[in-house]
Design a protein around this motif. Sequence first.
Motif, PDB file in Angstrom:
ATOM      1  N   UNK A   1       3.899   7.952  -1.876  1.00 46.00           N
ATOM      2  CA  UNK A   1       2.995   6.925  -2.390  1.00 46.00           C
ATOM      3  C   UNK A   1       3.828   5.830  -3.039  1.00 46.00           C
ATOM      4  N   UNK A   2       4.408   4.940  -2.231  1.00 42.22           N
ATOM      5  CA  UNK A   2       5.372   3.958  -2.754  1.00 42.22           C
ATOM      6  C   UNK A   2       4.829   3.059  -3.851  1.00 42.22           C
ATOM      7  N   UNK A   3       3.562   2.680  -3.762  1.00 46.12           N
ATOM      8  CA  UNK A   3       3.018   1.775  -4.779  1.00 46.12           C
ATOM      9  C   UNK A   3       2.784   2.469  -6.108  1.00 46.12           C
ATOM     10  N   UNK A   4       2.841   3.801  -6.124  1.00 41.79           N
ATOM     11  CA  UNK A   4       2.665   4.566  -7.361  1.00 41.79           C
ATOM     12  C   UNK A   4       3.986   5.081  -7.913  1.00 41.79           C
ATOM     13  N   UNK A   5       4.858   5.589  -7.017  1.00 41.28           N
ATOM     14  CA  UNK A   5       6.050   6.300  -7.449  1.00 41.28           C
ATOM     15  C   UNK A   5       7.302   5.443  -7.550  1.00 41.28           C
ATOM     16  N   UNK A   6       7.208   4.163  -7.257  1.00 41.03           N
ATOM     17  CA  UNK A   6       8.368   3.296  -7.474  1.00 41.03           C
ATOM     18  C   UNK A   6       8.685   3.276  -8.967  1.00 41.03           C
TER      19      UNK A   6
ATOM     20  N   UNK B   1       0.821  -1.201   0.000  1.00 40.77           N
ATOM     21  CA  UNK B   1       0.000   0.000   0.000  1.00 40.77           C
ATOM     22  C   UNK B   1       0.856   1.252   0.000  1.00 40.77           C
ATOM     23  N   UNK B   2       0.300   2.342  -0.501  1.00 37.00           N
ATOM     24  CA  UNK B   2       1.047   3.591  -0.549  1.00 37.00           C
ATOM     25  C   UNK B   2       1.353   4.121   0.830  1.00 37.00           C
ATOM     26  N   UNK B   3       0.489   3.865   1.780  1.00 38.32           N
ATOM     27  CA  UNK B   3       0.684   4.347   3.135  1.00 38.32           C
ATOM     28  C   UNK B   3       1.169   3.238   4.054  1.00 38.32           C
ATOM     29  N   UNK B   4       1.872   2.230   3.505  1.00 32.97           N
ATOM     30  CA  UNK B   4       2.342   1.115   4.309  1.00 32.97           C
ATOM     31  C   UNK B   4       3.300   1.622   5.375  1.00 32.97           C
ATOM     32  N   UNK B   5       3.139   1.126   6.606  1.00 34.51           N
ATOM     33  CA  UNK B   5       4.048   1.456   7.689  1.00 34.51           C
ATOM     34  C   UNK B   5       4.465   0.186   8.378  1.00 34.51           C
TER      35      UNK B   5
ATOM     36  N   UNK C   1       7.710   6.698 -15.576  1.00 36.85           N
ATOM     37  CA  UNK C   1       7.355   8.059 -15.957  1.00 36.85           C
ATOM     38  C   UNK C   1       6.712   8.816 -14.790  1.00 36.85           C
ATOM     39  N   UNK C   2       5.901   8.112 -14.002  1.00 42.85           N
ATOM     40  CA  UNK C   2       5.295   8.752 -12.838  1.00 42.85           C
ATOM     41  C   UNK C   2       6.382   9.070 -11.792  1.00 42.85           C
ATOM     42  N   UNK C   3       7.345   8.166 -11.657  1.00 42.79           N
ATOM     43  CA  UNK C   3       8.460   8.417 -10.745  1.00 42.79           C
ATOM     44  C   UNK C   3       9.280   9.622 -11.212  1.00 42.79           C
ATOM     45  N   UNK C   4       9.421   9.756 -12.522  1.00 41.06           N
ATOM     46  CA  UNK C   4      10.171  10.876 -13.075  1.00 41.06           C
ATOM     47  C   UNK C   4       9.434  12.202 -12.835  1.00 41.06           C
ATOM     48  N   UNK C   5       8.121  12.195 -12.987  1.00 37.91           N
ATOM     49  CA  UNK C   5       7.346  13.413 -12.710  1.00 37.91           C
ATOM     50  C   UNK C   5       7.454  13.803 -11.248  1.00 37.91           C
TER      51      UNK C   5
ATOM     52  N   UNK D   1       9.038   1.572  -1.366  1.00 36.01           N
ATOM     53  CA  UNK D   1       8.380   0.844  -2.443  1.00 36.01           C
ATOM     54  C   UNK D   1       9.166  -0.365  -2.914  1.00 36.01           C
ATOM     55  N   UNK D   2       8.497  -1.226  -3.667  1.00 35.63           N
ATOM     56  CA  UNK D   2       9.114  -2.420  -4.279  1.00 35.63           C
ATOM     57  C   UNK D   2       9.827  -3.320  -3.270  1.00 35.63           C
ATOM     58  N   UNK D   3       9.360  -3.306  -2.037  1.00 36.79           N
ATOM     59  CA  UNK D   3       9.927  -4.167  -1.001  1.00 36.79           C
ATOM     60  C   UNK D   3      11.150  -3.625  -0.303  1.00 36.79           C
ATOM     61  N   UNK D   4      11.505  -2.356  -0.534  1.00 40.85           N
ATOM     62  CA  UNK D   4      12.723  -1.775   0.038  1.00 40.85           C
ATOM     63  C   UNK D   4      12.387  -0.883   1.229  1.00 40.85           C
ATOM     64  N   UNK D   5      12.905  -1.250   2.386  1.00 45.42           N
ATOM     65  CA  UNK D   5      12.748  -0.449   3.600  1.00 45.42           C
ATOM     66  C   UNK D   5      14.078   0.206   3.948  1.00 45.42           C
ATOM     67  N   UNK D   6      14.072   1.510   4.103  1.00 50.08           N
ATOM     68  CA  UNK D   6      15.287   2.227   4.466  1.00 50.08           C
ATOM     69  C   UNK D   6      16.131   2.593   3.260  1.00 50.08           C
ATOM     70  N   UNK D   7      16.948   3.619   3.448  1.00 54.40           N
ATOM     71  CA  UNK D   7      17.749   4.165   2.352  1.00 54.40           C
ATOM     72  C   UNK D   7      18.786   3.170   1.844  1.00 54.40           C
TER      73      UNK D   7
END
Length: 311
Positions: A264-269, A81-85, A275-279, A229-235
């Motif tokens: 919004x990790x599920x959108x911007x990954x 989810x985009x708001x996953x915590x 293209x959405x990530x680039x915007x 996003x994409x299963x990655x937690x932390x920098x």
Amino acid sequence: MLIKKIKAFIKWTALLMVVFCLSFLIAGGANFYLSDNEMFAKVQDTTRSLGTKISDKMDNAKGEPAQPHAAAATGADTAADADTTADASATDGTAAPADGQPSNLDRISRMLFLKKAVASRIRQPDYVKLTDIPEAMQQAVIAVEDRKFYSHWGFDMEGIFRAALVNMQYGEVREGASTITQQLVKNLFLSQEQTMGRKAEEFILAMDMELNYSKEEILELYLNSIYFGSGYYGIGQAAEGYFGKEPAMLALPEAAMLAGIPNAPSLYSPYVDFMLAKKRQFIVLDAMVAAGFLRESIAEDAKIKPIYLAH
């Protein structure tokens, strides 16, 4: 040092009543109230939990084995989810009710021993020190998430007022006002439910965090706990997963793209929609210019630099 912390906490607590009223408007108002039945049920749960703890203590004192009760859920992190915590169940060894929510005693313990609670939630193998995170990455996150990060006390009063006005205008929650500190405690400990109790706990934990950690430490913890996003937690995971690099090697265009994902990790990954990530990267770079971190010419140059993903 202790006296200074107590004085600061008293000063912040005085502002908390105002914050509660404004948070009512932000979160939709009606959702904050509990019916008499719900309140009674919560009192019953608390009483039952206290009774169980007392009973266990008495059994142990008599030399009798205590009866097993529901243990704290460890809960795996999810990435859908985009708001996953991070999972809100207790992982510091304290007991929790059967519904998976921490008891009132657990909440108090968490506030009193905040550093221990935080340490139990941080992924140590992937932890990256702030000194190993490029300044551009730090500035990008602050610019797009919390521009007043270095001047507020854990919550942004101006942001709360603005969000309250926007939400009243639309009659629904359109805009939030969470600071990086609030997002950190929410990611580590809390759920997404919009109730007065949850919001109150968020504000108190945010103030507690500001009392116990420096701004640099809070930013470091945030960058190591946020979901990219994409299963990655932390920098650390995000830099390696998206660009095949250590965080210290991130260039400005890459840092700006990463900073835009947590909204919004599920959108911007970029693995979901490049293209959405680039915007979103453009928005982050413009925010950095507006915050005074970049000259416009440097931001425009970063926008046209090619991005090479690891996969």
